[in-house]
Design a protein around this motif. Structure first.
Motif, short mmCIF file in Angstrom:
data_model
loop_
_atom_site.label_atom_id
_atom_site.label_comp_id
_atom_site.label_asym_id
_atom_site.label_seq_id
_atom_site.Cartn_x
_atom_site.Cartn_y
_atom_site.Cartn_z
N LEU A 76 0.82 -1.21 0.00
CA LEU A 76 0.00 0.00 0.00
C LEU A 76 0.86 1.26 0.00
O LEU A 76 2.01 1.24 0.43
CB LEU A 76 -0.92 0.00 1.23
N HIS A 77 0.27 2.33 -0.47
CA HIS A 77 0.83 3.69 -0.38
C HIS A 77 2.10 3.91 -1.20
O HIS A 77 2.87 4.82 -0.89
CB HIS A 77 1.08 4.07 1.09
N ILE A 78 2.32 3.12 -2.24
CA ILE A 78 3.43 3.43 -3.14
C ILE A 78 2.97 4.64 -3.95
O ILE A 78 1.98 4.58 -4.67
CB ILE A 78 3.76 2.25 -4.07
N ASN A 79 3.69 5.73 -3.82
CA ASN A 79 3.25 6.98 -4.44
C ASN A 79 4.06 7.32 -5.69
O ASN A 79 4.20 8.49 -6.05
CB ASN A 79 3.29 8.13 -3.43
N GLU A 84 5.43 1.27 -8.53
CA GLU A 84 4.26 0.41 -8.40
C GLU A 84 4.14 -0.54 -9.59
O GLU A 84 3.91 -1.74 -9.43
CB GLU A 84 3.01 1.28 -8.28
N LYS A 180 7.58 -2.15 1.69
CA LYS A 180 6.76 -1.89 2.87
C LYS A 180 7.47 -0.93 3.84
O LYS A 180 6.85 -0.03 4.40
CB LYS A 180 6.39 -3.20 3.57
N TYR A 183 7.49 2.61 1.87
CA TYR A 183 6.23 3.25 1.51
C TYR A 183 5.07 2.97 2.48
O TYR A 183 4.42 3.89 2.97
CB TYR A 183 5.80 2.83 0.10
N GLU A 184 4.80 1.69 2.74
CA GLU A 184 3.60 1.35 3.48
C GLU A 184 3.67 1.70 4.96
O GLU A 184 2.76 2.34 5.48
CB GLU A 184 3.31 -0.16 3.31
N ALA A 187 3.52 5.50 5.84
CA ALA A 187 2.18 6.06 5.59
C ALA A 187 1.19 5.63 6.67
O ALA A 187 0.28 6.40 7.03
CB ALA A 187 1.67 5.64 4.21
N MET A 188 1.36 4.44 7.21
CA MET A 188 0.46 3.96 8.27
C MET A 188 0.66 4.76 9.56
O MET A 188 -0.27 4.87 10.36
CB MET A 188 0.69 2.47 8.53
N GLU A 190 1.23 7.92 9.82
CA GLU A 190 0.77 9.29 9.71
C GLU A 190 -0.66 9.45 10.20
O GLU A 190 -1.46 8.61 10.20
CB GLU A 190 0.87 9.78 8.26
#
Length: 190
Positions: A76-79, A84, A180, A183-184, A187-188, A190
């Motif tokens: 998740l949360h790859i920006n 990605e 992870k 990126y992941e 982000a978790m 925040e």
């Protein structure tokens, strides 16, 4: 909705992870066939239709699945779209037994992650690995597995060799963990 014609609704049930939708399913719908290995020996082959997405999965004479399920998990949360897309390309390559391609994608992915995080472009591969390490994106206890990504990727790039399924899976799992961490997990928090 059944869009398959002549489907057999009474196959011996089979449980598998669908290579298309990733669901673990059980199906009794599909097609059976016979593969003759010699005039005296026949082996059953089958195509099962996923009850979740409706796509076909083929099981050969050795019960190998095509397409295989993707290795690894979603991150998740790859920006960054390039990062990605490369990760998905590596996972998709695994599902079609393209194990050398997995290693090459994961190697390239390390470079893309470093550039996305601020490293200068057009440098050597080892520059990017060292840059990630110096910037503390590689945790002290994870240096060994990042080195495995480097080693397997380098062998796929610079030597005449085919990457094994085990090495491809290991490379993909290690890459997933790095993604992870980068990126992941942040982000978790925040």
């Amino acid at each position: 909705m059944n869009f398959w014609e002549g489907i057999d609704n009474e196959l011996l049930g089979k449980n598998y992870t669908c290579g298309y939708c990733g669901c673990y399913v059980g199906s009794e719908k599909g097609y059976e066939g016979i593969y003759r290995t010699s005039p005296e020996k026949e082996v059953e082959i089958s195509i099962y239709v996923c009850p979740s997405c409706g796509n076909p999965t083929y099981f050969d004479k050795d019960n190998r699945q095509y397409p295989m399920s993707k290795a690894g998990n979603d991150v998740l949360h790859i920006n960054n779209k390039d990062v990605e897309n490369l990760y998905e390309e590596a996972r998709n390559s695994f599902s079609v037994n393209a194990f050398t391609s997995v290693a090459l994608c994961c190697r390239k992915l390390l470079m893309n992650v470093a550039v996305h995080l601020g490293a200068e472009e057009n440098k050597t591969f080892i520059f990017y690995v060292e840059w990630l390490d110096k910037k503390n994106y590689i945790l002290p206890n994870s240096k060994k597995w990042v080195n495995q990504i480097r080693k397997i990727g380098n062998e796929a790039t610079h030597e005449i060799c085919i990457v094994s399924e085990d090495d491809a899976k290991k490379t993909l799992i290690f890459t997933e963990m790095l993604l992870k961490i980068v990126y992941e997990f942040p982000a978790m928090a925040e």
